[in-house]
Motif scaffolding. Structure first.
Motif, PDB file in Angstrom:
ATOM      1  N   GLU A  32       2.502   6.837  -6.761  1.00 30.30           N
ATOM      2  CA  GLU A  32       1.474   7.708  -7.387  1.00 30.30           C
ATOM      3  C   GLU A  32       1.366   9.114  -6.726  1.00 30.30           C
ATOM      4  OE1 GLU A  32      -0.390   6.842  -9.927  1.00 30.30           O
ATOM      5  OE2 GLU A  32       0.613   5.038 -10.083  1.00 30.30           O
ATOM      6  N   GLY A  33       1.713   9.338  -5.306  1.00 30.73           N
ATOM      7  CA  GLY A  33       1.385  10.698  -4.637  1.00 30.73           C
ATOM      8  C   GLY A  33       2.565  11.292  -4.447  1.00 30.73           C
ATOM      9  N   GLY A  35      -5.496  15.076  -2.001  1.00 29.85           N
ATOM     10  CA  GLY A  35      -5.499  14.493  -3.016  1.00 29.85           C
ATOM     11  C   GLY A  35      -6.069  15.069  -4.505  1.00 29.85           C
ATOM     12  N   LEU A  50       1.094  -1.267  -0.147  1.00 26.44           N
ATOM     13  CA  LEU A  50       0.019  -0.160   0.027  1.00 26.44           C
ATOM     14  C   LEU A  50       0.852   1.248   0.057  1.00 26.44           C
ATOM     15  CD1 LEU A  50      -2.750   1.138   0.300  1.00 26.44           C
ATOM     16  CD2 LEU A  50      -2.703   1.134   2.689  1.00 26.44           C
ATOM     17  N   VAL A  51       1.994   1.284   0.965  1.00 24.32           N
ATOM     18  CA  VAL A  51       2.668   2.438   0.935  1.00 24.32           C
ATOM     19  C   VAL A  51       3.493   2.706  -0.486  1.00 24.32           C
ATOM     20  CG1 VAL A  51       4.883   3.424   1.939  1.00 24.32           C
ATOM     21  CG2 VAL A  51       3.023   2.195   3.666  1.00 24.32           C
ATOM     22  N   TYR A  71       1.089   4.071  -3.040  1.00 18.54           N
ATOM     23  CA  TYR A  71       0.926   5.624  -2.557  1.00 18.54           C
ATOM     24  C   TYR A  71       2.076   6.336  -2.863  1.00 18.54           C
ATOM     25  CZ  TYR A  71      -1.824   8.966   0.014  1.00 18.54           C
ATOM     26  OH  TYR A  71      -2.539  10.098   0.275  1.00 18.54           O
ATOM     27  N   ALA A 124      -1.752   6.808   4.015  1.00 19.95           N
ATOM     28  CA  ALA A 124      -1.137   5.527   3.805  1.00 19.95           C
ATOM     29  C   ALA A 124      -0.906   5.046   5.261  1.00 19.95           C
ATOM     30  CB  ALA A 124      -0.565   5.375   2.849  1.00 19.95           C
ATOM     31  N   TRP A 166      -7.525  10.656   7.264  1.00 20.60           N
ATOM     32  CA  TRP A 166      -8.124  10.148   6.062  1.00 20.60           C
ATOM     33  C   TRP A 166      -8.745  11.445   5.331  1.00 20.60           C
ATOM     34  CZ3 TRP A 166     -10.028   5.373   8.788  1.00 20.60           C
ATOM     35  CH2 TRP A 166      -9.041   4.372   8.843  1.00 20.60           C
ATOM     36  N   ILE A 180       2.332  11.123   2.836  1.00 17.12           N
ATOM     37  CA  ILE A 180       1.689   9.712   2.769  1.00 17.12           C
ATOM     38  C   ILE A 180       1.159   9.405   3.998  1.00 17.12           C
ATOM     39  CG2 ILE A 180       3.703   8.846   1.155  1.00 17.12           C
ATOM     40  CD1 ILE A 180       4.991   7.376   3.406  1.00 17.12           C
TER      41      ILE A 180
END
Length: 279
Positions: free
Chosen positions: A160-161, A276, A153-154, A157, A192, A269, A189
């Motif tokens: 992409e981020g 984002g 997941l990290v 993230y 995440a 979140w 991040i």
């Protein structure tokens, strides 16, 4: 509500009811004495006995429930923090560094996500037994530090981020890799990392099979194993020992820290979603 949206709304209501009924039952059951628990309607209140249950809960077996609660908090807190840190480091490394065997490690990571955690308990037991840490807190904490899902997941993230141009600019400003990681990458991040932390916290808090295999000392049990031993004892003694109401009350109390954790951390979140959207 239009006819077109009626079916989705009904399905959503049915799903909510499916998840809320067990929670409603445990809240109501925790207010009953053992006699009322076994004789009164399941989803209706009887004589209020919640505070007596709580007092008896922390007195039973010399107050061992308090030890179980503390053990669970230690197992979950240390495991969640450690797993989040390791997942952040590994995910960032896989996303922004090139090294020999990187493709193999990424493929192996996906494979590890597919392996059920229970399938690894017995091999883990043999390894920890050989180094002599079975029946200690480390026997539960060390296996919980590894989170393949959190690492992946990290990694996604970060890829992409976190723009590579931002990291290159920090390197041009002569920032060290550690400073880039802590001051540039980690703040970006955070959603995440919070997700990994909460997933690991809940998984370790609710873990039953791993501590059941690793631990034999009742004073080291987490809540899952401890409450199960009380429930089995009450069944074997055919309800003559007052434990059923304590098991239910203890289960309700065990939910509260997880609810608090979600309430306190959900703002990350929301901020992550807003960040984002602005990007």
């Amino acid at each position: 509500m239009t006819p077109r949206t009626r079916v989705p709304h009904l399905l959503m209501a049915a799903g909510m009811l499916y998840f809320l009924v067990p929670l409603l039952w445990i809240v109501i059951a925790a207010t009953k004495s053992q006699a009322d628990l076994l004789s009164s309607p399941a989803l209706w209140f009887a004589e209020l006995n919640l505070f007596d249950n709580l007092a008896q809960l922390f007195r039973e077996d010399g107050g061992v429930y308090g030890d179980w609660l503390r053990n669970t908090a230690v197992y979950s807190g240390v495991s969640a923090a450690g797993a989040t840190l390791l997942a952040a480091l590994a995910g960032y490394g896989l996303a922004h560094f090139s090294f020999w065997g990187k493709r193999f490690f990424e493929t192996a990571l996906l494979g590890m996500i597919m392996v059920p955690a229970t399938a690894l308990v017995l091999p883990t037991y043999l390894i920890l037994s050989n180094i002599g840490i079975v029946n200690t807190m480390w026997a539960v904490i060390l296996p919980s530090l590894l989170s393949p899902f959190g690492t992946y997941l990290v990694r996604v993230y970060v890829a992409e981020g976190v723009p590579a141009e931002l990291i290159d600019a920090a390197r041009l400003d002569r920032a060290s890799e550690w400073r880039i990681f802590w001051q540039v990458v980690v703040p970006m991040i955070r959603p995440a990392l919070v997700t990994v932390f909460l997933f690991t916290l809940v998984a370790t808090w609710n873990n039953y099979f791993l501590p059941l295999v690793m631990l034999s000392d009742a004073n080291l049990f987490p809540l899952t194993v401890g409450l199960t031993t009380w429930f089995n004892t009450a069944q074997q003694e055919a309800g003559t020992r007052v434990l059923f109401n304590l098991v239910v009350t203890g289960s309700l109390l065990a939910i509260v820290p997880l609810v608090i954790a979600f309430v306190l951390l959900q703002r990350f979140w929301r901020s992550g979603a807003g960040t984002g959207a602005l990007r």
